[in-house]
Enzyme design. Structure first.
Site, PDB file in Angstrom:
ATOM      1  N   VAL A  20       0.829  -1.204   0.000  1.00 53.81           N
ATOM      2  CA  VAL A  20       0.000   0.000   0.000  1.00 53.81           C
ATOM      3  C   VAL A  20       0.862   1.252   0.000  1.00 53.81           C
ATOM      4  O   VAL A  20       0.712   2.137  -0.845  1.00 53.81           O
ATOM      5  CB  VAL A  20      -0.953   0.015   1.215  1.00 53.81           C
ATOM      6  CG1 VAL A  20      -1.688   1.363   1.295  1.00 53.81           C
ATOM      7  CG2 VAL A  20      -1.949  -1.119   1.126  1.00 53.81           C
ATOM      8  N   THR A  55      -6.566  -0.420   7.473  1.00 51.82           N
ATOM      9  CA  THR A  55      -7.952  -0.852   7.654  1.00 51.82           C
ATOM     10  C   THR A  55      -8.218  -1.158   9.126  1.00 51.82           C
ATOM     11  O   THR A  55      -7.546  -2.009   9.714  1.00 51.82           O
ATOM     12  CB  THR A  55      -8.241  -2.095   6.807  1.00 51.82           C
ATOM     13  OG1 THR A  55      -7.956  -1.806   5.443  1.00 51.82           O
ATOM     14  CG2 THR A  55      -9.698  -2.507   6.941  1.00 51.82           C
ATOM     15  N   CYS A  95      -6.772  -9.042   2.635  1.00 54.51           N
ATOM     16  CA  CYS A  95      -7.690  -8.209   3.422  1.00 54.51           C
ATOM     17  C   CYS A  95      -9.051  -8.855   3.634  1.00 54.51           C
ATOM     18  O   CYS A  95      -9.605  -8.794   4.735  1.00 54.51           O
ATOM     19  CB  CYS A  95      -7.902  -6.864   2.728  1.00 54.51           C
ATOM     20  SG  CYS A  95      -6.431  -5.838   2.602  1.00 54.51           S
ATOM     21  N   THR A 143      -2.916  -4.447   9.471  1.00 57.01           N
ATOM     22  CA  THR A 143      -3.794  -4.638  10.623  1.00 57.01           C
ATOM     23  C   THR A 143      -4.275  -6.088  10.624  1.00 57.01           C
ATOM     24  O   THR A 143      -5.345  -6.396  10.086  1.00 57.01           O
ATOM     25  CB  THR A 143      -5.000  -3.670  10.564  1.00 57.01           C
ATOM     26  OG1 THR A 143      -5.550  -3.678   9.241  1.00 57.01           O
ATOM     27  CG2 THR A 143      -4.581  -2.263  10.916  1.00 57.01           C
ATOM     28  N   ASP A 146      10.337   2.866   6.714  1.00 59.30           N
ATOM     29  CA  ASP A 146       9.900   1.536   7.129  1.00 59.30           C
ATOM     30  C   ASP A 146      10.872   1.026   8.177  1.00 59.30           C
ATOM     31  O   ASP A 146      12.081   1.317   8.109  1.00 59.30           O
ATOM     32  CB  ASP A 146       9.846   0.574   5.934  1.00 59.30           C
ATOM     33  CG  ASP A 146       8.990  -0.656   6.216  1.00 59.30           C
ATOM     34  OD1 ASP A 146       7.862  -0.718   5.695  1.00 59.30           O
ATOM     35  OD2 ASP A 146       9.447  -1.540   6.963  1.00 59.30           O
ATOM     36  N   ARG A 183      14.309  -4.256   3.756  1.00 62.32           N
ATOM     37  CA  ARG A 183      13.405  -3.796   2.708  1.00 62.32           C
ATOM     38  C   ARG A 183      13.802  -2.409   2.225  1.00 62.32           C
ATOM     39  O   ARG A 183      13.802  -2.144   1.016  1.00 62.32           O
ATOM     40  CB  ARG A 183      11.972  -3.774   3.229  1.00 62.32           C
ATOM     41  CG  ARG A 183      10.973  -3.200   2.246  1.00 62.32           C
ATOM     42  CD  ARG A 183       9.566  -3.206   2.815  1.00 62.32           C
ATOM     43  NE  ARG A 183       9.043  -4.556   2.898  1.00 62.32           N
ATOM     44  CZ  ARG A 183       7.856  -4.866   3.407  1.00 62.32           C
ATOM     45  NH1 ARG A 183       7.091  -3.907   3.901  1.00 62.32           N
ATOM     46  NH2 ARG A 183       7.430  -6.112   3.438  1.00 62.32           N
TER      47      ARG A 183
END
Length: 319
Positions: A25, A127, A269, A92, A43, A48
């Site tokens: 995202v 979310t 998700c 999440t 991050d 990464r």
């Protein structure tokens, strides 16, 4: 505080935007914003971050665009102090008992709070169930920063709508839901997202409304897929080709929307987000029977598919 000057500062290059969380995202959003304004990509995963800095896209969402991006990648949280507009996009997940696991949200709120400067706007994209941004994130950020929300900094919520691997419904051509804690923050958040969202933004009246939009979108998809999974089981019992049924029903120009049965729900998700909504609904004494039944059906679909495959193999072996 002149919160309404952030957009202009970004456009002129005097201010910076930060993406906190560089997964599937946050990463595409950081790269897209960097085409227009100065961007810091943060991050906690140093491996990464180093890959991104070397043009390696672990998300497979950006591709060659990563090699030419101007995003300043970092694992140093103190760099967030250089940004006046912060977008938070962390996962999440749910706990083993399917209750919301808010540890990533709580942790990132502490990080943001420890590096927040007066006059900033923070926007969450993760979310969550309605209420998380205001009831959980704000108190943590206030405690860590020593700054008062609404006076020293402001907050908003804009649910992510990225569909991983989808080359048609991409970040820039999906209308973005935006919200702020008040009219001033809502206007500024809308202007900033309008920089990159070609399809435009859709403001809603409250942060809780925006939070509800996301979990309801995914819960609806979960329910629709559960229905088609039941249809597939019925057709299997009756010796009917469910795929032919779906193809034929899809010729109706209104009313029918094609959803497809199977053990996978089209992303990480869909199987998780309904748990956030049902958990919060119980707090209000409401039992979400339809949502919970759909989750049971979908959770059992992999077992059904394996059993069906075994039956088919057994028939073939007997022949």
């Amino acid at each position: 505080m002149e919160f309404d000057a952030i957009y202009q500062g970004l456009i002129t290059g005097e201010e910076k935007l930060a993406l906190v969380g560089l997964g599937y995202v946050g990463m595409p959003l950081a790269v897209e914003f960097a085409k227009h304004v100065p961007v810091i990509g943060f991050d906690i995963n140093e491996k990464r971050v180093n890959e991104y800095a070397n043009g390696i896209d672990a998300t497979n969402e950006v591709g060659e665009g990563l090699k030419t991006t101007t995003v300043e990648f970092t694992a140093d949280a103190s760099r967030l102090k250089d940004a006046k507009f912060l977008i938070v996009a962390v996962p999440t997940p749910v706990n083993p008992d399917n209750t919301p696991d808010l540890r990533p949200i709580e942790s990132v709120s502490r990080t943001v709070g420890q590096n927040l400067t007066p006059g900033s706007i923070v926007v969450f994209e993760s979310t969550v169930y309605p209420g998380v941004t205001e009831d959980i994130c704000i108190p943590i950020i206030e405690k860590e920063s020593g700054l008062k929300c609404g006076e020293d900094w402001k907050i908003g919520y804009s649910p992510e709508r990225i569909n991983p691997g989808d080359c048609v419904h991409t970040l820039t051509n999906i209308q973005k839901i935006v919200s702020g804690m008040d009219e001033e923050s809502a206007r500024e958040i809308k202007k900033v997202y309008d920089i990159v969202i070609k399809a435009g933004t859709f403001p809603v009246s409250t942060i809780k409304t925006a939070e509800a939009v996301k979990v309801i979108e995914n819960s609806q998809r979960d329910i629709n897929i559960a229905f088609m999974n039941e249809v597939a089981m019925i057709c299997d019992r009756m010796g009917i080709d469910v795929w032919e049924v779906i193809a034929a029903a899809s010729t109706k120009p209104y009313g029918f929307q094609p959803f497809y049965p199977g053990p996978g729900l089209g992303g990480h998700c869909i199987p998780l987000d309904p748990y956030y909504l049902t958990w919060k609904a119980r707090e209000y004494g409401f039992h979400t029977s339809m949502i919970e039944n759909s989750m049971i059906i979908n959770d059992n679909m992999p077992r059904y598919c394996v059993e069906r495959a075994m039956r088919l193999l057994s028939r073939k072996h007997r022949k």
